[in-house]
Design a protein around this motif. Structure first.
Motif, PDB file in Angstrom:
ATOM      1  N   ASP A 276      41.463  40.114  35.277  1.00  0.00           N
ATOM      2  CA  ASP A 276      40.565  39.230  36.029  1.00  0.00           C
ATOM      3  C   ASP A 276      41.142  37.834  36.221  1.00  0.00           C
ATOM      4  O   ASP A 276      40.828  37.159  37.203  1.00  0.00           O
ATOM      5  CB  ASP A 276      39.224  39.082  35.287  1.00  0.00           C
ATOM      6  CG  ASP A 276      38.313  40.249  35.575  1.00  0.00           C
ATOM      7  OD1 ASP A 276      38.602  41.005  36.544  1.00  0.00           O
ATOM      8  OD2 ASP A 276      37.332  40.434  34.846  1.00  0.00           O
ATOM      9  N   GLU A 277      41.977  37.392  35.295  1.00  0.00           N
ATOM     10  CA  GLU A 277      42.570  36.049  35.413  1.00  0.00           C
ATOM     11  C   GLU A 277      43.397  35.955  36.698  1.00  0.00           C
ATOM     12  O   GLU A 277      43.492  34.889  37.302  1.00  0.00           O
ATOM     13  CB  GLU A 277      43.462  35.731  34.208  1.00  0.00           C
ATOM     14  CG  GLU A 277      42.699  35.434  32.924  1.00  0.00           C
ATOM     15  CD  GLU A 277      42.302  36.692  32.162  1.00  0.00           C
ATOM     16  OE1 GLU A 277      42.509  37.822  32.682  1.00  0.00           O
ATOM     17  OE2 GLU A 277      41.775  36.547  31.045  1.00  0.00           O
ATOM     18  N   VAL A 278      44.029  37.066  37.101  1.00  0.00           N
ATOM     19  CA  VAL A 278      44.851  37.071  38.320  1.00  0.00           C
ATOM     20  C   VAL A 278      43.967  37.111  39.558  1.00  0.00           C
ATOM     21  O   VAL A 278      44.165  36.363  40.511  1.00  0.00           O
ATOM     22  CB  VAL A 278      45.813  38.285  38.324  1.00  0.00           C
ATOM     23  CG1 VAL A 278      46.476  38.450  39.691  1.00  0.00           C
ATOM     24  CG2 VAL A 278      46.850  38.149  37.232  1.00  0.00           C
ATOM     25  N   SER A 279      42.969  37.988  39.554  1.00  0.00           N
ATOM     26  CA  SER A 279      42.184  38.238  40.770  1.00  0.00           C
ATOM     27  C   SER A 279      40.935  37.383  40.839  1.00  0.00           C
ATOM     28  O   SER A 279      40.177  37.481  41.808  1.00  0.00           O
ATOM     29  CB  SER A 279      41.799  39.714  40.835  1.00  0.00           C
ATOM     30  OG  SER A 279      41.083  40.056  39.666  1.00  0.00           O
ATOM     31  N   ALA A 280      40.704  36.562  39.823  1.00  0.00           N
ATOM     32  CA  ALA A 280      39.508  35.702  39.763  1.00  0.00           C
ATOM     33  C   ALA A 280      38.247  36.547  39.929  1.00  0.00           C
ATOM     34  O   ALA A 280      37.298  36.147  40.594  1.00  0.00           O
ATOM     35  CB  ALA A 280      39.582  34.588  40.811  1.00  0.00           C
ATOM     36  N   GLY A 281      38.290  37.742  39.358  1.00  0.00           N
ATOM     37  CA  GLY A 281      37.106  38.597  39.368  1.00  0.00           C
ATOM     38  C   GLY A 281      36.905  39.393  40.650  1.00  0.00           C
ATOM     39  O   GLY A 281      35.993  40.211  40.736  1.00  0.00           O
ATOM     40  N   LEU A 282      37.752  39.197  41.678  1.00  0.00           N
ATOM     41  CA  LEU A 282      37.638  39.982  42.921  1.00  0.00           C
ATOM     42  C   LEU A 282      38.151  41.406  42.657  1.00  0.00           C
ATOM     43  O   LEU A 282      38.843  41.647  41.667  1.00  0.00           O
ATOM     44  CB  LEU A 282      38.474  39.336  44.038  1.00  0.00           C
ATOM     45  CG  LEU A 282      38.114  37.895  44.418  1.00  0.00           C
ATOM     46  CD1 LEU A 282      39.145  37.332  45.400  1.00  0.00           C
ATOM     47  CD2 LEU A 282      36.717  37.854  45.030  1.00  0.00           C
ATOM     48  N   ASP A 283      37.850  42.341  43.570  1.00  0.00           N
ATOM     49  CA  ASP A 283      38.378  43.700  43.370  1.00  0.00           C
ATOM     50  C   ASP A 283      39.656  43.921  44.173  1.00  0.00           C
ATOM     51  O   ASP A 283      40.081  45.035  44.420  1.00  0.00           O
ATOM     52  CB  ASP A 283      37.315  44.750  43.711  1.00  0.00           C
ATOM     53  CG  ASP A 283      36.999  44.779  45.191  1.00  0.00           C
ATOM     54  OD1 ASP A 283      37.348  43.799  45.897  1.00  0.00           O
ATOM     55  OD2 ASP A 283      36.416  45.774  45.658  1.00  0.00           O
ATOM     56  N   THR A 284      40.258  42.811  44.600  1.00  0.00           N
ATOM     57  CA  THR A 284      41.501  42.891  45.377  1.00  0.00           C
ATOM     58  C   THR A 284      42.611  42.123  44.663  1.00  0.00           C
ATOM     59  O   THR A 284      42.343  41.324  43.759  1.00  0.00           O
ATOM     60  CB  THR A 284      41.308  42.254  46.768  1.00  0.00           C
ATOM     61  OG1 THR A 284      40.776  40.938  46.596  1.00  0.00           O
ATOM     62  CG2 THR A 284      40.379  43.083  47.627  1.00  0.00           C
ATOM     63  N   VAL A 285      43.839  42.368  45.099  1.00  0.00           N
ATOM     64  CA  VAL A 285      44.980  41.608  44.576  1.00  0.00           C
ATOM     65  C   VAL A 285      45.923  41.274  45.729  1.00  0.00           C
ATOM     66  O   VAL A 285      46.087  42.067  46.667  1.00  0.00           O
ATOM     67  CB  VAL A 285      45.710  42.392  43.461  1.00  0.00           C
ATOM     68  CG1 VAL A 285      46.302  43.709  43.980  1.00  0.00           C
ATOM     69  CG2 VAL A 285      46.797  41.538  42.808  1.00  0.00           C
ATOM     70  N   ALA A 286      46.501  40.092  45.673  1.00  0.00           N
ATOM     71  CA  ALA A 286      47.468  39.648  46.675  1.00  0.00           C
ATOM     72  C   ALA A 286      48.867  39.997  46.168  1.00  0.00           C
ATOM     73  O   ALA A 286      49.206  39.687  45.028  1.00  0.00           O
ATOM     74  CB  ALA A 286      47.340  38.140  46.880  1.00  0.00           C
ATOM     75  N   VAL A 287      49.673  40.655  47.021  1.00  0.00           N
ATOM     76  CA  VAL A 287      51.004  41.104  46.593  1.00  0.00           C
ATOM     77  C   VAL A 287      52.072  40.566  47.529  1.00  0.00           C
ATOM     78  O   VAL A 287      51.911  40.585  48.754  1.00  0.00           O
ATOM     79  CB  VAL A 287      51.103  42.653  46.595  1.00  0.00           C
ATOM     80  CG1 VAL A 287      52.400  43.107  45.945  1.00  0.00           C
ATOM     81  CG2 VAL A 287      49.913  43.283  45.897  1.00  0.00           C
ATOM     82  N   ARG A 288      53.173  40.088  46.931  1.00  0.00           N
ATOM     83  CA  ARG A 288      54.281  39.569  47.741  1.00  0.00           C
ATOM     84  C   ARG A 288      55.601  39.997  47.123  1.00  0.00           C
ATOM     85  O   ARG A 288      55.766  39.973  45.909  1.00  0.00           O
ATOM     86  CB  ARG A 288      54.190  38.039  47.807  1.00  0.00           C
ATOM     87  CG  ARG A 288      55.361  37.380  48.509  1.00  0.00           C
ATOM     88  CD  ARG A 288      54.972  35.992  48.986  1.00  0.00           C
ATOM     89  NE  ARG A 288      55.752  34.911  48.380  1.00  0.00           N
ATOM     90  CZ  ARG A 288      56.978  34.571  48.746  1.00  0.00           C
ATOM     91  NH1 ARG A 288      57.618  35.252  49.679  1.00  0.00           N
ATOM     92  NH2 ARG A 288      57.592  33.551  48.167  1.00  0.00           N
ATOM     93  N   PHE A 289      56.555  40.348  47.995  1.00  0.00           N
ATOM     94  CA  PHE A 289      57.924  40.710  47.601  1.00  0.00           C
ATOM     95  C   PHE A 289      58.824  39.615  48.185  1.00  0.00           C
ATOM     96  O   PHE A 289      59.172  39.646  49.360  1.00  0.00           O
ATOM     97  CB  PHE A 289      58.245  42.095  48.185  1.00  0.00           C
ATOM     98  CG  PHE A 289      59.621  42.647  47.864  1.00  0.00           C
ATOM     99  CD1 PHE A 289      60.612  41.919  47.206  1.00  0.00           C
ATOM    100  CD2 PHE A 289      59.926  43.953  48.244  1.00  0.00           C
ATOM    101  CE1 PHE A 289      61.867  42.457  46.936  1.00  0.00           C
ATOM    102  CE2 PHE A 289      61.175  44.513  47.984  1.00  0.00           C
ATOM    103  CZ  PHE A 289      62.142  43.755  47.340  1.00  0.00           C
ATOM    104  N   PRO A 290      59.165  38.600  47.370  1.00  0.00           N
ATOM    105  CA  PRO A 290      59.943  37.475  47.903  1.00  0.00           C
ATOM    106  C   PRO A 290      61.390  37.871  48.187  1.00  0.00           C
ATOM    107  O   PRO A 290      61.934  38.764  47.541  1.00  0.00           O
ATOM    108  CB  PRO A 290      59.863  36.426  46.793  1.00  0.00           C
ATOM    109  CG  PRO A 290      59.583  37.192  45.548  1.00  0.00           C
ATOM    110  CD  PRO A 290      58.843  38.444  45.947  1.00  0.00           C
TER     111      PRO A 290
END
Ligand code: TXA
Ligand code: MG
Length: 336
Positions: free
Chosen positions: A104-118
């Motif tokens: 939850d610390e990453v998603s701030a409680g949302l059910d989604t996640v932001a993903v990036r491949f730099p």
């Protein structure tokens, strides 16, 4: 805390810090990031403390291999796959439904996640050597302009993080494009180095979130929590002058005073009667993007209390420049 300042041959030291649950700042092609093990909620919580970032603003998870995406999302939609094939590695972040492994610390409680491949080789090496996806916001103190040079990170985070890796200046200069694929029609939440036109070329319809250009109303829910915060702001007040070169110069010269500076293009400089900070040339959107955040920091170094900014054209990569500058200006625009 002592902060280790590392060069590009010492990425393994930063990787060990990440493995041990610590924080390490690293270069990417967009801006510097402040990383922690994305699967370790306690480590991720330290990022928010170090930056002074509100806990309700979720983080981007960085990967160094396209297959890693399957470890963290429940569904990798076809449109996301098409965008990944075309623009990863690169300055594109995609929001998808998350797996439970993402704390939850990453998603701030949302059910989604932001993903990036730099695409930056140091970022890729750090993620690979850490053996885990890395959660990372921009490596600035919350509210300050994002860091595009090693010295910016040292200035903001020295003494607050385990290590900072020097990778020189960032190429793109504004943060990644953020698009959500967790909605029926994909929606652009933050413009960046991959343009709206480039997204539409691959997947067709893409909506643009209201918050990209408009000031979010108080209490209105926004799709991307980061959009509701005043961002990217120098200490000086910034006002955008919505005019071409001649009208801009006339307005700014008429309002020159102590503590006032111009945040302008190269061709304006010779005709202005006050201190100038240049952030590129008319029409060269990539250069404007690369230089904007450094220019905002230089406005403060000048000790200015007010900067009159040239208004970027909001198409192509210019949309990202406009989006950042209008936030730095607290949405204040003058049409002379
Ligand atoms: O280029 C970049 O994206 C840089 C480098 C370090 O990769 N990172 C970066 O992170 O700009 P940050 O935390 O400064 O911005 C992330 C943005 C925020 O506006 C946040 O609200 C949004 O992405 N975001 C993250 N996860 C989200 C989610 N699940 N749903 C909606 N918005 C999300
Ligand atoms: Mg940021």
């Amino acid at each position: 805390m002592e902060t280790l300042l590392l060069n590009d041959n010492q990425v393994d030291i930063a990787a060990q810090i990440i493995k041990d649950g610590g924080l390490a700042a690293f270069p990417t092609e967009t801006v510097y990031g402040l990383g922690a093990d994305a699967l370790n909620g306690k480590a991720v919580a330290e990022i928010f403390k170090a930056k002074g970032r509100p806990m309700d603003n979720p983080l981007i998870v960085h990967i160094s291999d396209i297959l890693q995406v399957y470890d963290i999302v429940r569904d990798f939609p076809e449109k996301a796959q098409a965008l990944a094939n075309k623009y990863w590695p690169g300055p594109l972040t995609m929001i998808m439904k998350k797996k439970d492994i993402i704390p939850d610390e990453v998603s701030a409680g949302l059910d989604t996640v932001a993903v990036r491949f730099p695409s930056h080789p140091i970022a890729q090496r750090l993620i690979t050597l850490s053996g885990t996806p890395i959660a990372a916001p921009s490596a600035n103190l919350s509210g300050k302009p994002s860091p595009t040079e090693f010295s910016h990170v040292v200035e903001d985070l020295s003494g607050r993080v385990g290590a900072i890796i020097d990778g020189g200046a960032c190429n793109v200069g504004v943060e990644s494009t953020v698009i959500t694929l967790a909605t029926d029609t994909p929606c652009l939440l933050r413009p960046g180095g991959i343009t709206l036109e480039q997204l539409r070329e691959v997947i067709g319809d893409v909506d643009v979130d209201k918050a990209v250009f408009a000031k979010p109303g108080d209490g209105t829910p926004v799709a991307s929590p980061g959009m509701k915060y005043k961002h990217y702001a120098p200490k000086a007040k910034v006002i955008i002058i919505n005019a071409k070169s001649d009208a801009y110069i006339e307005y700014v010269n008429a309002h020159a005073a102590d503590g006032v500076c111009a945040l302008c293009y190269e061709e304006d400089k010779a005709k202005l009667d006050l201190p100038c900070v240049v952030y590129g040339k008319t029409g060269d959107y990539s250069e404007q993007a690369r230089r904007l955040f450094e220019a905002l920091r230089r406005v403060d170094e000048l000790g200015a209390s007010l900067a009159y900014a040239r208004c970027p054209q909001p198409d192509g990569v210019g949309m990202a420049v406009y989006n950042r500058l209008i936030r730095a200006a607290g949405f204040e625009v003058i049409n002379p």
